[in-house]
Design a protein around this motif. Structure first.
Motif, PDB file in Angstrom:
ATOM      1  N   ILE A   1       0.878  -1.169   0.000  1.00 28.93           N
ATOM      2  CA  ILE A   1       0.000   0.000   0.000  1.00 28.93           C
ATOM      3  C   ILE A   1       0.918   1.223   0.000  1.00 28.93           C
ATOM      4  O   ILE A   1       1.745   1.380   0.892  1.00 28.93           O
ATOM      5  N   ILE A   2       0.810   2.037  -1.025  1.00 33.17           N
ATOM      6  CA  ILE A   2       1.654   3.229  -1.095  1.00 33.17           C
ATOM      7  C   ILE A   2       0.806   4.460  -0.782  1.00 33.17           C
ATOM      8  O   ILE A   2      -0.086   4.821  -1.541  1.00 33.17           O
ATOM      9  N   PHE A   3       1.067   5.060   0.368  1.00 30.27           N
ATOM     10  CA  PHE A   3       0.388   6.304   0.718  1.00 30.27           C
ATOM     11  C   PHE A   3       1.245   7.464   0.235  1.00 30.27           C
ATOM     12  O   PHE A   3       2.445   7.516   0.533  1.00 30.27           O
ATOM     13  N   ILE A   4       0.653   8.382  -0.488  1.00 28.41           N
ATOM     14  CA  ILE A   4       1.388   9.578  -0.899  1.00 28.41           C
ATOM     15  C   ILE A   4       0.778  10.766  -0.172  1.00 28.41           C
ATOM     16  O   ILE A   4      -0.346  11.176  -0.454  1.00 28.41           O
ATOM     17  N   ASP A   5       1.536  11.281   0.767  1.00 29.40           N
ATOM     18  CA  ASP A   5       1.069  12.426   1.537  1.00 29.40           C
ATOM     19  C   ASP A   5       1.389  13.698   0.762  1.00 29.40           C
ATOM     20  O   ASP A   5       2.529  14.142   0.687  1.00 29.40           O
ATOM     21  N   ASP A   6       0.352  14.283   0.189  1.00 24.68           N
ATOM     22  CA  ASP A   6       0.498  15.423  -0.706  1.00 24.68           C
ATOM     23  C   ASP A   6       0.528  16.723   0.098  1.00 24.68           C
ATOM     24  O   ASP A   6      -0.315  17.594  -0.086  1.00 24.68           O
ATOM     25  N   GLY A   7       1.517  16.803   1.021  1.00 26.68           N
ATOM     26  CA  GLY A   7       1.685  18.042   1.778  1.00 26.68           C
ATOM     27  C   GLY A   7       0.634  18.279   2.852  1.00 26.68           C
ATOM     28  O   GLY A   7       0.200  19.419   3.046  1.00 26.68           O
TER      29      GLY A   7
END
Ligand code: UDP
Ligand code: MG
Length: 318
Positions: free
Chosen positions: A36-42
Motif C-alpha cells: 500500500i503506497i500512501f502519498i502524503d500530498d503536503g
C-alpha cells in the motif's frame, strides 16, 4: 508482488487507520502479495505520523511525503513511479471508495486482460447540485472529445496493468483523464466496473466548483495534445502558412493594382485608405506568429527532458 494500492491523500488523518485495516484485511483473506503506497500530498495535519505508525506495524505499507501540496495528479504520478505490483489500484483516502472491490478489479486485469478498469459510481453519495449534475455534463464532454465510452472519468477507484501506469505521465490536474492518457499511449482494452460509493465519512472535499472549469480547460488541452502534442508544426505551421500566404496575396494585389493605376495616370486612393490593406497586414502578422509558435513548439519538444514536477521530502520502506 501482485497488487500495489496507490493512495494520494491530503489531510485525511481520521480515515487512514480504518482504510488501512480494511485493505489489509482484504489482501490477507485473498492471500495477495501486496503493497500500500500512501502519498502524503503536503498534509498539514497528522497524516504523515499516521502513515509512519502504520508502516511500523505493517511492512507492506510504504509512504511518500511531498515537500508541499502539489495536487492529486502529482501524488498519483509519484506513486505510479514506485509501484511494483502487476496490478496497480488507485483509490481515494477518504473511505468513499470501497476496498471490497479490489479482488474483482484484480481478476478483470489478470484474467480478462484489461489494460485499465475505471470505477463507475453509478449510485453516488455526494451533493446533487454541487457534484452530480456538473459531473454528468463533464463526463459527456469527456466522452465526446476522447471517444472513450466511460460514464465516470473522475472516479478515484481504478485498476491498471503495471505497464500502463509506467508509460503515462500524470501532471497538472490530469488525474481526471488518465483513461484518455492511457488510450493515447495505445492501451485500448479499457473497461468499466460499477463500484460501491460511500458518503465522505470524515473531513471534507478538497476540490471546489473550480474543478469543473479546470476540468474543461484540461479537456481542451488533452484533446489538442493527443492530436498535435508531438507535432505542433502540423497545426500552427499549416494555419500560419495559410494566413501568411493569404496576406501576401492580398498585399501583392493591392500593390499591383496601385502601380497599374499610377502608370496609366488613373486617379486612385491611397493604399492605406483601402480596408484590405489592414486585413492583409493583420493576416501576415498573425501568420508569422502562428508559424513561429509551431516552430517554438517543435524546439521545446526536441529539448525537453522528462523533468519531475514535485519534490519528495521523505520515503518510507522503499
Ligand atoms: N487529494 C490529494 N491532493 C490534493 C487534493 C486531494 O492527494 O491536493 C486527495 C484526497 O485526500 C483524497 C482524493 O485526493 O484522497 C480525492 O479528494 P476528495 O475526496 O477531496 O475529492 P472528491 O471525492 O470530492 O472528488
Ligand atoms: Mg472524496
Amino acid at each position: 508482488m501482485e497488487i500495489s494500492v496507490v493512495i494520494p491523500l491530503l489531510n485525511e488523518e481520521e480515515s487512514l487507520q480504518e482504510l488501512h485495516d480494511w485493505i489489509a484485511n482484504i489482501m490477507q483473506s485473498n492471500h495477495y502479495l501486496y503493497e500500500i503506497i500512501f502519498i502524503d500530498d503536503g498534509s498539514t495535519d497528522t497524516s504523515w505520523k499516521k502513515i509512519e505508525d502504520l508502516s511500523e506495524k505493517n511492512t507492506s505499507v510504504k509512504g511518500i511525503r511531498f515537500q508541499k501540496n502539489y495536487g492529486k495528479s502529482q501524488a498519483l504520478d509519484a506513486g505510479f513511479e514506485l509501484a511494483q505490483g502487476k496490478v496497480v489500484i488507485t483509490m481515494d483516502a477518504d473511505l468513499q471508495d470501497n476496498p471490497e472491490e479490489i479482488p474483482e478489479l484484480y481478476e478483470l486485469i489478470i484474467n480478462e486482460n484489461f489494460d485499465l478498469i475505471s470505477g463507475w459510481k453509478k449510485k453516488r453519495y455526494d451533493n446533487v447540485v454541487a457534484k452530480n449534475l456538473p459531473s454528468k455534463l463533464f463526463n459527456a464532454a469527456a466522452r465526446k472529445t476522447s471517444g472513450l465510452k466511460l460514464h465516470d472519468f473522475n472516479c478515484g477507484l481504478k485498476a491498471y496493468k503495471n505497464e500502463v501506469i509506467k508509460s503515462i505521465k500524470v501532471s497538472g490536474e490530469m488525474h481526471r483523464y488518465i483513461p484518455v492518457l492511457a488510450k493515447n499511449e495505445g492501451y485500448s482494452k479499457i473497461g468499466e466496473k460499477v463500484v460501491q460509493h460511500q458518503a465522505r465519512k470524515y473531513g471534507e472535499t478538497k476540490f471546489g466548483m473550480d474543478r469543473f472549469i479546470n476540468g474543461f480547460l484540461d479537456l481542451i488541452t488533452i484533446s489538442f495534445l493527443s492530436k498535435f502534442g508531438k507535432r505542433p508544426m502540423h497545426f500552427f505551421g499549416l494555419w500560419g502558412t495559410f494566413m501568411f500566404l493569404f496576406g501576401t496575396s492580398v498585399a501583392f494585389y493591392i500593390g499591383a493594382f496601385k502601380m497599374y493605376k499610377v502608370f496609366n495616370d488613373i486617379k486612385t486612393i491611397l493604399v492605406t485608405d483601402n480596408p484590405w490593406f489592414y486585413i492583409a497586414l493583420t493576416s501576415m502578422i498573425l501568420g508569422t506568429l502562428l508559424f513561429l509558435s509551431g516552430f517554438l513548439g517543435e524546439l521545446i519538444i526536441k529539448t525537453k527532458n522528462n523533468e519531475k514536477h514535485y519534490t519528495i521530502k521523505e520515503k518510507l520502506n522503499f
